[in-house]
Design an enzyme around this catalytic site. Sequence first.
Site, short mmCIF file in Angstrom:
data_model
loop_
_atom_site.label_atom_id
_atom_site.label_comp_id
_atom_site.label_asym_id
_atom_site.label_seq_id
_atom_site.Cartn_x
_atom_site.Cartn_y
_atom_site.Cartn_z
N LYS A 52 0.26 -17.43 4.73
CA LYS A 52 0.04 -17.53 3.28
C LYS A 52 -0.19 -19.00 2.98
O LYS A 52 -0.03 -19.84 3.86
CB LYS A 52 1.26 -17.02 2.51
N ARG A 53 -0.57 -19.33 1.72
CA ARG A 53 -0.70 -20.74 1.38
C ARG A 53 0.63 -21.45 1.66
O ARG A 53 1.70 -20.86 1.56
CB ARG A 53 -1.08 -20.89 -0.09
N THR A 74 0.88 -10.14 -1.80
CA THR A 74 0.09 -8.97 -1.39
C THR A 74 0.04 -8.90 0.13
O THR A 74 -0.15 -7.83 0.69
CB THR A 74 -1.34 -9.04 -1.96
N LYS A 95 0.18 -5.70 3.03
CA LYS A 95 -0.74 -5.53 4.18
C LYS A 95 0.05 -5.38 5.47
O LYS A 95 -0.25 -4.53 6.31
CB LYS A 95 -1.68 -6.74 4.28
#
Length: 820
Positions: A559-560, A667, A671
């Site tokens: 993720k970031r 999100t 996944k």
Amino acid sequence: MTRTMTAKAPVLEIPDPKTLAHEVLSALKYRVGKGTNVATQYDWLTASIKVVRDRIVDHWMQATQEAYAQQEKRVYYLSLEFLIGRLMRDAFSNLGLMDNMREALKSLGVDLDLIAGLEPDAALGNGGLGRLAACFMESMATVDIPAHGYGIRYANGMFRQEIHDGWQVELPETWLDHGNPWEFERRERAFEVGFGGSVESITSKDGRLERHVWKPTEHVQAVAYDTPVVGWRANRVNTLRLWSGMPIDPILLDKFNAGDHIGALAESNKADALSRVLYPADSHKAGQELRLRQEYFFSTASLQDILQRHLSQYGDLVSLPDKAAIHLNDTHPAIAVPELLRLLMDIHGMDFDQAWDITKRTFGYTNHTLLPEALESWPVPLFERLLPRHMQIVYAINAQVLLEARATNQFSGEQISRISLIQEAGDRRVRMGNLAFVGSHSINGVSALHTELMKETVFADLHKLYPDRINNKTNGITPRRWLIQCNPGLTALTREAIGDRFLDDIDAIKGLEAFAGDAAFRDKFAAVKRSNKVKLANLVADRLGIRVDPSALFDIQVKRIHEYKRQLLNILEAIALYDQIRSHPELDWMPRVKFFGGKAAPSYHNAKLIIKLANDVAKVINSDPSVRGLLKVVFVPNYNVSLAEVLMPAADLSEQISTAGMEASGTGNMKFALNGALTIGTLDGANVEIKECVGDDNIFIFGLTTAEVAERRSNGYNPRAVIEGSPELAQAVAAVSSGVFSPDQPDRYRELIDGLYNTDWFMVAADFDAYAAAQRDVDAVWRNSPDWYARAIRNVARVGWFSSDRTIRQYAKEIWNVPA
Ligand code: 26W
């Protein structure tokens, strides 16, 4: 009632491989202009895309004509980001062409996987918000909603990340280098965009103010580029329309002829700048003037396009809210609120009251973050200079709203000042969140927790004034890309077990639940997982030269990079585990590989330092023989959509460990779970709802709750005492601060460590022991392999609800008022 997807599906003709091979050859010859003897792999890619695009066009036109003929209400999704990634597999898969296309290409000596790997990622987004927009576009086409996405066609999307000596280096992403075979350029669909200048008031003979005319001094045009978006089984094809900036006069002839060759191109360069780069700032300040220009540029072009379409079909604008729902993806397009008012009043002659009523009934707004530094606001002087007419309109809206607020007699002076669109304290600024809120009939959060926090924090006063507006729409992901396409092994296994219904209706994946207790099925499930892990292991070996064992637990945080997402907590735990393995070599450690991936905003110093730390720690641990391969740390460079498609299916453990109350939804968490990873996470964002769906036994929850975080912060939290009270953490922190991982520069991490000791705003220390304990619970379950896979299967079976089809149907029914 929800329409079933297959009911309305047009007949999907699936050509045989021979026909497709013929079409590819013909495209290669007539569209690319090459023969088979000279064609490069790239040419084959372009030819294959042209073949599938041609097939899409028929469905596209049919959908567009139907929407027109049936006078269907359309959805317009305005977003500064669309992180769509590669499109070819998506199109093959949604059109049912994958197998035959593979065979067709094979007959021509071309490997589908190889050319698919050459397609550049359309990386027109930063992270969660942009990827959500892409999932929504696919779901809207799938559930058969006539929709247009509107954004910017950035020549340079998200930067490419390289790691040099452990540090992030940003390189420009040039995804358009080989052209873009997907898009249709629409030169004729161009709209003028103005900036600056002044406002004239036109008065009638008797001295009454008639209207305002904005006379901008700068003019550029926005030119449309359309990309078709195909839904599952080509149910519907919608349009993603991206604007590119172009000069009105490409070259200023007077200047050119006067010998000023550079000056002659000034306009051209200015127009070009509007669609040159995506701001790589994610929940981080992006306060530059060019950003506001980009926001206005794409908002006005989109609105002009929408109004023109509506007028030509219906002849008036009074019916706009009945036929168009315009959605604001965060505040980035919030300038559309005063822009629509301006167009309705100054161009189409409406009075304020009517224009304001239409505006509110047309717009909806989604908030994606509560972080104060990510809430957009623009200095009044800048706003006024660039958009003088909009400034007047913002004041007019503000007067209206503040009068309404005062009339209720419910608000103190302080509350009124928080409702105001203008922040008066310090330098005066226009608050884009308040503007989007008051201009919309619906304001939604992206998870249940986040929506409650919106009501209690940033929008508390506006919520009191307009209590019916805030609602929740928990995020979702498209199961086409995030299961069917990225995990063919699990898809095939699931079809074998429960049949094909889940392909059309993801709720049916519940059927897998019954197989959690079936040992033979669990073995097959484990074999699929293993082959996905082998694929990731090969990628890591190829790109980084690091060997990892596919039978180890694959623990992944991608993720970031942001302090609130707490990659630092994960790294510190890796260090603590490293210490434990070395001091207790006699214990039965379970081999584990910790993968990290993600980009840092280029100006975010601490995030970049965290990347360097992950790489430094990896170097030490991976090369220490006393670890005996029991622990490896891998930082995978350039995390993007394509990499995610490899990582998600290969994960055993999904790291979702943000400080409670700070991640709006997440999100990636969805996944991973859909691909059979167990989650280790805090009660934050959508983790809360994932836990409710998968059940307490199938997820590892740890740490402070949102309320506890708030309580600790306000009651004199003392991180130093916490660190000193935790021997494991103290040892890990001491190792970092003494330079164990940075012998060449022992004080490299001083700022990070000082931050931990003195403030620790993100509660890394407070949550450390609980996190480490949860990780040992993970080990215990992992040791009992049948139990682990039973839980993994239950995760897959129980997260169908997190499909973006469900999310989109909720938006359709509860916000947009369109059938779905
Ligand atoms: C100042 C510029 C700026 C500010 C905020 C750029 C981008 C943002 C976004 C709001 C950041 C973002 O992507 N938020 C994420 O949105 C996802 C989709 O709703 C959520 O799942 C994530 O939790 C949220 O961080």
